[in-house]
Design a protein around this motif. Structure first.
Motif, PDB file in Angstrom:
ATOM      1  N   LEU A 156       0.786  -0.947   0.031  1.00 18.78           N
ATOM      2  CA  LEU A 156       0.077   0.101   0.085  1.00 18.78           C
ATOM      3  C   LEU A 156       0.958   1.210   0.076  1.00 18.78           C
ATOM      4  CD1 LEU A 156      -2.489  -1.203   2.845  1.00 18.78           C
ATOM      5  CD2 LEU A 156      -2.609  -1.519   0.397  1.00 18.78           C
ATOM      6  N   GLN A 160      -1.955   6.213  -0.795  1.00 15.97           N
ATOM      7  CA  GLN A 160      -3.266   5.413  -1.027  1.00 15.97           C
ATOM      8  C   GLN A 160      -3.886   5.589   0.650  1.00 15.97           C
ATOM      9  OE1 GLN A 160      -1.688   1.565  -2.728  1.00 15.97           O
ATOM     10  NE2 GLN A 160      -3.449   1.557  -3.909  1.00 15.97           N
ATOM     11  N   GLN A 163      -5.279   8.930   1.666  1.00 13.21           N
ATOM     12  CA  GLN A 163      -6.231   9.329   1.107  1.00 13.21           C
ATOM     13  C   GLN A 163      -7.522   8.688   1.808  1.00 13.21           C
ATOM     14  OE1 GLN A 163      -6.095   8.314  -3.003  1.00 13.21           O
ATOM     15  NE2 GLN A 163      -4.599   9.845  -3.584  1.00 13.21           N
ATOM     16  N   CYS A 164      -7.173   7.667   2.539  1.00 18.11           N
ATOM     17  CA  CYS A 164      -8.357   7.325   3.329  1.00 18.11           C
ATOM     18  C   CYS A 164      -8.625   8.038   4.619  1.00 18.11           C
ATOM     19  CB  CYS A 164      -7.922   5.805   3.837  1.00 18.11           C
ATOM     20  SG  CYS A 164      -7.561   4.677   2.640  1.00 18.11           S
ATOM     21  N   LEU A 173      -9.110  -0.543   1.354  1.00 19.30           N
ATOM     22  CA  LEU A 173      -7.627  -0.473   0.883  1.00 19.30           C
ATOM     23  C   LEU A 173      -6.936  -1.696   1.218  1.00 19.30           C
ATOM     24  CD1 LEU A 173      -5.298   1.230  -0.250  1.00 19.30           C
ATOM     25  CD2 LEU A 173      -5.131   1.862   2.207  1.00 19.30           C
TER      26      LEU A 173
END
Length: 255
Positions: A156, A160, A163-164, A173
């Motif tokens: 990951l 990424q 952005q969560c 994810l």
């Protein structure tokens, strides 16, 4: 079958008939013993006459249970169905049986280096000492994750994870992880959730345990980037821990 005949001018090859021999199925076969291989207990079920030829040290492609991929290790299922290296389950069982979940600052307090090295050497030989300091055990569990060839969450990207912003996004994810990393993450989350369930005595809430585990779940060469990423990983772990605890409560309430 071929035969060769030579003269002064040329070589003449004379082919002969090839006779085929059919091999039948074996007969009078007896299953005298069943031998299995166990990474930590050598060969199991081996006839006595062969035991003297087997070395007493742990048979393995590696001399260490640290720093090698989970795929190359013997794995077992835990009580929640996670398939992880057996060494993790052995350390977990010993940690729990010695009251480690209730020890204040578990996974946060660092053990003495000399003691950790001694126990690490024993674990590498397939020996799990009876009376281990629980903080040393916890430190070695973190070290096992930290020393993997690649971090559990390395698939990951920092972007990424950054952005969560919700539980649903984190859940989606981690679905990108491969089966091995997924199992390791689930096992680690269950372990951390077990710790948080004893927060009253060990003083480790979801944020605290996620904070100390986060740096061990990824590997980044740049220290500054690693520090920033660890904060995001901490949020991911904390979110999954809280989710796990909530689901446990719902299951118990429904039962």
């Amino acid at each position: 079958m071929m035969s060769c005949k030579f003269d002064d001018q040329k070589e003449e090859v004379v082919k002969s008939t090839v006779h085929h021999m059919e091999i039948g199925c074996p007969t009078n076969v007896q299953h005298l013993t069943h031998v299995t291989f166990d990474r930590f207990h050598d060969f199991l079920g081996l006839p006595v006459e062969f035991e003297v030829e087997i070395p007493c040290k742990v048979p393995s492609a590696s001399v260490s249970v640290f720093g090698i991929s989970a795929e190359s290790m013997q794995c077992s299922f835990d009580t929640r169905g996670n398939s992880v290296p057996t060494i993790l389950l052995l350390m977990q069982e010993r940690l729990y049986s010695q009251g480690g979940l209730k020890a204040e600052g578990i996974f946060r307090i660092n053990p003495e280096n000399s003691q950790e090295e001694q126990i690490r050497d024993q674990l590498n030989r397939g020996i799990v000492p009876d009376d281990m300091n629980v903080h040393c055990l916890a430190g070695l569990i973190k070290a096992w994750f930290r020393e993997l060839p690649s971090g559990v969450l390395d698939e990951l990207s920092p972007e990424q994870v950054l952005q969560c912003n919700s539980e649903e996004e984190f859940i989606e994810l981690v679905k990108q992880l491969k089966p091995t990393e997924t199992a390791l993450l689930k096992w680690a989350i269950d372990l951390m959730a077990d710790v948080v369930e004893h927060e009253e005595t060990n003083k480790m809430n979801a944020r605290n345990i996620a904070m100390v585990f986060a740096p061990n779940m990824t590997q980044m060469s740049d220290p500054l980037t690693a520090l920033v990423h660890a904060v995001q990983v901490m949020n991911l772990l904390k979110t999954l821990i809280v989710k796990t605890l909530r689901e446990r409560g719902e299951t118990e309430g429904g039962g």
